[in-house]
Design a protein around this motif. Structure first.
Motif, mmCIF file in Angstrom:
data_model
loop_
_atom_site.group_PDB
_atom_site.id
_atom_site.type_symbol
_atom_site.label_atom_id
_atom_site.label_comp_id
_atom_site.label_asym_id
_atom_site.label_seq_id
_atom_site.Cartn_x
_atom_site.Cartn_y
_atom_site.Cartn_z
ATOM 1 N N GLU A 274 0.764 -1.338 -0.297
ATOM 2 C CA GLU A 274 -0.117 0.086 0.012
ATOM 3 C C GLU A 274 0.848 1.206 0.030
ATOM 4 O O GLU A 274 2.139 1.339 0.596
ATOM 5 N N ALA A 275 0.438 2.306 -0.616
ATOM 6 C CA ALA A 275 1.159 3.422 -0.826
ATOM 7 C C ALA A 275 0.547 4.625 -0.114
ATOM 8 O O ALA A 275 -0.151 5.454 -0.472
ATOM 9 N N GLY A 276 0.725 4.527 1.124
ATOM 10 C CA GLY A 276 -0.036 5.504 1.913
ATOM 11 C C GLY A 276 0.811 6.862 2.187
ATOM 12 O O GLY A 276 2.165 6.950 1.942
ATOM 13 N N GLU A 277 0.064 7.962 2.630
ATOM 14 C CA GLU A 277 0.705 9.131 2.719
ATOM 15 C C GLU A 277 1.439 9.330 4.223
ATOM 16 O O GLU A 277 1.122 8.427 5.181
ATOM 17 N N ALA A 278 2.630 9.941 4.403
ATOM 18 C CA ALA A 278 3.208 9.945 5.790
ATOM 19 C C ALA A 278 2.197 10.214 6.708
ATOM 20 O O ALA A 278 1.382 11.128 6.930
ATOM 21 N N ILE A 279 2.434 9.415 7.921
ATOM 22 C CA ILE A 279 1.402 9.634 9.208
ATOM 23 C C ILE A 279 2.239 10.550 10.151
ATOM 24 O O ILE A 279 3.441 10.141 10.513
ATOM 25 N N ALA A 280 1.745 11.365 10.752
ATOM 26 C CA ALA A 280 2.353 12.315 11.604
ATOM 27 C C ALA A 280 2.888 11.566 13.030
ATOM 28 O O ALA A 280 1.923 10.720 13.433
ATOM 29 N N ALA A 281 3.903 11.899 13.623
ATOM 30 C CA ALA A 281 4.350 11.271 14.726
ATOM 31 C C ALA A 281 3.192 11.494 15.877
ATOM 32 O O ALA A 281 2.419 12.570 15.946
ATOM 33 N N ILE A 282 3.030 10.449 16.763
ATOM 34 C CA ILE A 282 2.122 10.720 17.853
ATOM 35 C C ILE A 282 2.924 10.909 19.231
ATOM 36 O O ILE A 282 3.501 9.872 19.490
ATOM 37 N N PRO A 283 2.831 11.990 19.897
ATOM 38 C CA PRO A 283 3.823 12.047 21.294
ATOM 39 C C PRO A 283 3.347 11.004 22.263
ATOM 40 O O PRO A 283 2.145 10.797 22.365
ATOM 41 N N ALA A 284 4.222 10.507 22.866
ATOM 42 C CA ALA A 284 4.144 9.613 24.118
ATOM 43 C C ALA A 284 3.526 10.567 25.494
ATOM 44 O O ALA A 284 3.799 11.866 25.298
ATOM 45 N N PRO A 285 2.700 10.123 26.067
ATOM 46 C CA PRO A 285 2.430 10.703 27.425
ATOM 47 C C PRO A 285 3.640 11.536 28.085
ATOM 48 O O PRO A 285 4.634 10.947 28.189
ATOM 49 N N ASP A 286 3.539 12.707 28.650
ATOM 50 C CA ASP A 286 4.366 13.200 29.376
ATOM 51 C C ASP A 286 5.304 12.638 30.376
ATOM 52 O O ASP A 286 4.567 11.460 31.142
ATOM 53 N N GLY A 287 6.610 12.468 30.280
ATOM 54 C CA GLY A 287 7.507 11.566 31.176
ATOM 55 C C GLY A 287 7.557 10.080 30.678
ATOM 56 O O GLY A 287 8.038 9.311 31.561
ATOM 57 N N THR A 288 7.133 9.921 29.548
ATOM 58 C CA THR A 288 7.286 8.438 29.071
ATOM 59 C C THR A 288 7.920 8.352 27.933
ATOM 60 O O THR A 288 8.088 9.404 26.951
ATOM 61 N N SER A 289 8.099 7.220 27.319
ATOM 62 C CA SER A 289 8.784 7.073 25.989
ATOM 63 C C SER A 289 8.062 5.756 25.324
ATOM 64 O O SER A 289 8.002 4.727 25.801
ATOM 65 N N TRP A 290 7.706 5.961 23.911
ATOM 66 C CA TRP A 290 7.126 4.579 23.466
ATOM 67 C C TRP A 290 8.167 3.590 23.279
ATOM 68 O O TRP A 290 7.762 2.483 23.162
ATOM 69 N N THR A 291 9.380 3.868 23.391
ATOM 70 C CA THR A 291 10.280 2.760 23.357
ATOM 71 C C THR A 291 10.335 1.942 24.639
ATOM 72 O O THR A 291 11.135 1.042 24.625
ATOM 73 N N GLU A 292 9.815 2.667 25.577
ATOM 74 C CA GLU A 292 9.823 1.756 26.934
ATOM 75 C C GLU A 292 8.566 1.622 27.550
ATOM 76 O O GLU A 292 8.200 1.174 28.545
ATOM 77 N N THR A 293 7.518 1.743 26.380
ATOM 78 C CA THR A 293 6.070 1.347 26.884
ATOM 79 C C THR A 293 5.907 -0.198 26.544
ATOM 80 O O THR A 293 5.981 -0.503 25.099
ATOM 81 N N VAL A 294 5.446 -1.160 27.212
ATOM 82 C CA VAL A 294 5.014 -2.392 26.765
ATOM 83 C C VAL A 294 3.960 -2.838 27.371
ATOM 84 O O VAL A 294 3.485 -2.638 28.462
ATOM 85 N N THR A 295 3.044 -3.376 26.444
ATOM 86 C CA THR A 295 1.736 -4.156 26.852
ATOM 87 C C THR A 295 1.730 -5.530 26.393
ATOM 88 O O THR A 295 2.613 -5.965 25.415
ATOM 89 N N VAL A 296 0.680 -6.498 26.922
ATOM 90 C CA VAL A 296 0.703 -7.931 26.636
ATOM 91 C C VAL A 296 -0.538 -7.693 25.722
ATOM 92 O O VAL A 296 -1.649 -7.414 26.254
ATOM 93 N N SER A 297 -0.546 -8.481 24.627
ATOM 94 C CA SER A 297 -1.734 -8.531 23.857
ATOM 95 C C SER A 297 -2.566 -9.680 24.384
ATOM 96 O O SER A 297 -2.043 -10.788 24.872
ATOM 97 N N ASP A 298 -3.895 -9.678 23.788
ATOM 98 C CA ASP A 298 -4.558 -10.899 23.960
ATOM 99 C C ASP A 298 -4.110 -12.104 23.366
ATOM 100 O O ASP A 298 -4.622 -13.189 23.926
ATOM 101 N N GLU A 299 -3.416 -11.992 22.502
ATOM 102 C CA GLU A 299 -2.746 -13.243 21.666
ATOM 103 C C GLU A 299 -1.451 -13.626 22.584
ATOM 104 O O GLU A 299 -0.966 -14.791 22.172
ATOM 105 N N GLY A 300 -1.214 -12.888 23.386
ATOM 106 C CA GLY A 300 -0.037 -13.302 24.460
ATOM 107 C C GLY A 300 1.454 -12.843 24.014
ATOM 108 O O GLY A 300 2.462 -13.308 24.221
ATOM 109 N N GLY A 301 1.166 -11.938 22.872
ATOM 110 C CA GLY A 301 2.429 -11.189 22.523
ATOM 111 C C GLY A 301 2.832 -10.204 23.372
ATOM 112 O O GLY A 301 2.047 -9.466 23.885
ATOM 113 N N TYR A 302 4.027 -9.690 23.093
ATOM 114 C CA TYR A 302 4.476 -8.399 23.819
ATOM 115 C C TYR A 302 4.776 -7.400 22.997
ATOM 116 O O TYR A 302 5.639 -7.438 21.864
#
Length: 253
Positions: A37-65
């Motif tokens: 697919e050839a999509g237009e550029a998606i603007a960055a989405i800031p992480a909540p204050d005091g956090t970083s997306w590269t340090e944000t981890v959740t566990v999915s319903d499928e058991g993935g991280y």
């Protein structure tokens, strides 16, 4: 040949023969579609204050991280085996730029799921979960980096590894972990020997990992590793170049 089986609705059996060839044999995805697919550029989405997306981890319903923004518009999923050389290569060459250039923007999340191939793979998959969820992917990457040494340990302790197949399941993976040097390896990385043994004796968790792998592989027709999906579409290819092209075509920049 000794084998292990889990007496559950999603039964999975693994060979307990020496598995050094699995560094190659366990790899190679059945890539089919995605990334065109050839999509237009998606603007960055800031992480909540005091956090970083590269340090944000959740566990999915499928058991993935999931690393990154759990509501990211682009959701990248990897099915990986811990005894796959191509997965180790992606861990070394693909994950650093993936995290730094894409996950960090909040536009892309990266979920790691297991396609379990053999008892050592399952033991590692169990041990990387043996602690805080934030440690799962870093521990996985370190285990992939040490894969050659892990196989050497198995070769040197072949009799112990083979004998583990005769043990009850709650003892079996402890013996596998000892034969492969995994308990010492993870102990040096913050998972104590007692903690590792407790996790490797947790039959319910081990069966859940194995069953999730079997059920999802069957549902999605995943038979090789690594296999990547972007927003539920299979990516055509297994290298970082293939994955990055798919991300950019979908709007990640």
């Amino acid at each position: 040949m000794i084998s292990i089986a889990f007496p559950t609705k999603a039964r999975m059996t693994f060979s307990l023969g020496l598995i050094a060839p699995l560094m190659l044999a366990a790899c190679g995805a059945d890539a089919e579609t995605g990334g065109d697919e050839a999509g237009e550029a998606i603007a960055a989405i800031p992480a909540p204050d005091g956090t970083s997306w590269t340090e944000t981890v959740t566990v999915s319903d499928e058991g993935g991280y999931v690393l990154g923004n759990p509501e990211a518009p682009l959701k990248l999923v990897e099915y990986a085996s811990h005894t796959c050389g191509a997965c180790a290569q992606f861990s070394a060459t693909g994950k650093p730029p993936l995290k730094d250039d894409y996950v960090s923007t909040g536009v892309v999340s990266f979920e790691q799921r297991n396609l379990v191939r053999d008892p050592i793979d399952l033991a590692i998959a169990t041990l990387v979960r043996c602690g805080q969820k934030e440690n799962m992917q870093p521990l996985s990457d370190q285990a992939w980096g040490a894969l050659e040494g892990i196989f050497q340990n198995v070769q040197q302790n072949a009799a112990q590894y083979e004998a583990s197949g005769e043990l009850p399941v709650e003892q079996r993976f402890i013996a596998i972990g000892e034969a492969a040097g995994l308990i010492d390896f993870f102990s040096a990385r913050g998972v104590s020997a007692d903690q590792a043994r407790a996790c490797l004796a947790d039959v319910e968790t081990i069966e859940t990992i194995a069953n999730n792998s079997a059920e999802q592989a069957n549902e999605l027709q995943v038979s090789g590793t690594p296999t990547f999906f972007l927003n539920d579409s299979r990516i055509d290819g297994i290298s970082w170049n293939d994955v990055e092209a798919a991300l950019q075509n979908a709007g990640a920049r």
